[in-house]
Enzyme design. Structure first.
Site, PDB file in Angstrom:
ATOM      1  N   GLY A   5       3.689  -4.016   9.019  1.00  0.00           N
ATOM      2  CA  GLY A   5       2.936  -5.117   9.600  1.00  0.00           C
ATOM      3  C   GLY A   5       3.784  -6.011  10.490  1.00  0.00           C
ATOM      4  O   GLY A   5       3.323  -6.462  11.552  1.00  0.00           O
TER       5      GLY A   5
ATOM      6  N   GLY B  31       6.997  -3.088   5.001  1.00  0.00           N
ATOM      7  CA  GLY B  31       7.544  -3.038   6.350  1.00  0.00           C
ATOM      8  C   GLY B  31       8.742  -3.934   6.573  1.00  0.00           C
ATOM      9  O   GLY B  31       9.639  -3.611   7.362  1.00  0.00           O
TER      10      GLY B  31
ATOM     11  N   ASP C  43      -0.838  -1.041   0.851  1.00  0.00           N
ATOM     12  CA  ASP C  43      -0.968  -0.979  -0.606  1.00  0.00           C
ATOM     13  C   ASP C  43      -2.136  -0.080  -1.006  1.00  0.00           C
ATOM     14  O   ASP C  43      -2.029   0.721  -1.934  1.00  0.00           O
ATOM     15  CB  ASP C  43      -1.168  -2.380  -1.189  1.00  0.00           C
ATOM     16  CG  ASP C  43       0.064  -3.264  -1.038  1.00  0.00           C
ATOM     17  OD1 ASP C  43       1.164  -2.718  -0.842  1.00  0.00           O
ATOM     18  OD2 ASP C  43      -0.079  -4.498  -1.117  1.00  0.00           O
TER      19      ASP C  43
ATOM     20  N   LYS D  40       6.122   2.945  -2.451  1.00  0.00           N
ATOM     21  CA  LYS D  40       5.599   2.264  -1.261  1.00  0.00           C
ATOM     22  C   LYS D  40       6.649   1.279  -0.786  1.00  0.00           C
ATOM     23  O   LYS D  40       7.089   0.403  -1.524  1.00  0.00           O
ATOM     24  CB  LYS D  40       4.275   1.556  -1.584  1.00  0.00           C
ATOM     25  CG  LYS D  40       3.624   0.931  -0.336  1.00  0.00           C
ATOM     26  CD  LYS D  40       3.966  -0.529  -0.188  1.00  0.00           C
ATOM     27  CE  LYS D  40       3.374  -1.158   1.060  1.00  0.00           C
ATOM     28  NZ  LYS D  40       3.563  -2.620   1.121  1.00  0.00           N
TER      29      LYS D  40
ATOM     30  N   LYS E 174      -1.680  -7.019  -4.057  1.00  0.00           N
ATOM     31  CA  LYS E 174      -0.884  -6.046  -4.812  1.00  0.00           C
ATOM     32  C   LYS E 174      -1.402  -5.889  -6.238  1.00  0.00           C
ATOM     33  O   LYS E 174      -1.433  -4.778  -6.780  1.00  0.00           O
ATOM     34  CB  LYS E 174       0.586  -6.451  -4.813  1.00  0.00           C
ATOM     35  CG  LYS E 174       1.308  -6.023  -3.543  1.00  0.00           C
ATOM     36  CD  LYS E 174       2.784  -6.225  -3.638  1.00  0.00           C
ATOM     37  CE  LYS E 174       3.474  -5.584  -2.433  1.00  0.00           C
ATOM     38  NZ  LYS E 174       2.841  -5.917  -1.142  1.00  0.00           N
TER      39      LYS E 174
END
Length: 260
Positions: free
Chosen positions: A42, A9, A159, A6, A215
């Site tokens: 984001g 951004g 997430d 992952k 997270k």
């Protein structure tokens, strides 16, 4: 080895950073590691909305998703951010394929809370599309947008999207590459390893808040879903993902039980 990475951004906001990450991850994929990439965006979303006079509102760290926000989700997250990242992977030699959770109902979601608008909670990931692509040496690059069987579109926390895809695809490791060095303890030191119980304690005592709390909750959910290990590490560190796979002690590893 099968992993999901992952990418936050913030790491994707410059061409230099995108190209570096894409080059590093492409080399790992070419070495035989099965890989799926999920990304956020984001920061890019906030900038897009602000340029159009739309103020972003957050409740519990989640962006209230009005029709204007969903329009931006499709244009920015599933549009420019996704395609710019895919282009970097293609430049690095990977057969990258840009996707969102809407495609073939890859990830289905339900509305989380009417007060949040079209914010979705992932409830199911169909791994078949990922299996088809990965088994044929393609690299899925998934934007954090989901849908449902009624044609609705949901903005999904990146997430949570990563966890849903990781659990559905049953990866061995989930890597959160982010803009921090790892999880910090009460004395601001980086903690090298945590259990689910440790994560709960950091949240309970207020040490982990905001994005890090999210997270740790996501990491715990992934472990409960059968993922062997979740790693929170600095994506700005050159070669971070390769070093993690080699066992280097960078970032924070979250495991179901304490490592012997």
């Amino acid at each position: 080895m099968r992993i999901l990475v992952k990418l936050g951004g913030t790491l994707l906001d410059s061409l230099e950073s995108r190209d570096r990450l894409a080059g590093e991850l492409s080399q790992i994929q070419k070495s035989g590691v099965e890989m799926v990439v999920v990304h956020g965006g984001g920061k890019q979303m906030t900038r897009f909305l602000s340029d159009r006079g739309v103020e972003s509102q957050f409740v519990g760290g989640l962006r209230v998703s009005t029709p204007d926000v969903i329009d931006a989700v499709l244009k920015v997250l599933a549009g420019s951010v996704n395609h710019e990242l895919v282009s970097s992977f293609v430049k690095a030699g990977s057969n990258a394929v840009g996707l969102s959770g809407i495609d073939a109902c890859l990830t289905e979601a339900v509305q989380m809370d009417p007060a949040l608008g079209a914010v979705g909670r992932p409830v199911h990931t169909n791994p078949e599309l990922l299996r088809v692509l990965v088994s044929n040496h393609y690299l899925p690059v998934v934007a954090c947008v989901a849908g449902d069987r009624e044609g609705r579109v949901f903005n999904v926390n990146a997430d949570q999207m990563a966890v849903a895809c990781a659990v559905g695809f049953q990866v061995d490791q989930l890597h959160f590459l982010t803009d921090v060095d790892g999880v910090r303890g009460p004395g601001s030191q980086i903690i090298s390893s945590l259990t689910v119980a440790d994560c709960e304690e950091l949240i309970r005592t207020g040490v982990a808040t905001g994005g890090m709390q999210a997270k740790l909750n996501a990491a715990s959910e992934a472990l409960r879903g059968g993922i062997g290990q979740v790693i929170i590490a600095p994506g700005a560190l050159p070669g971070a993902c390769g070093r993690l796979l080699a066992g280097d002690s960078i970032g924070t590893r979250v495991m179901a039980v304490a490592h012997a």
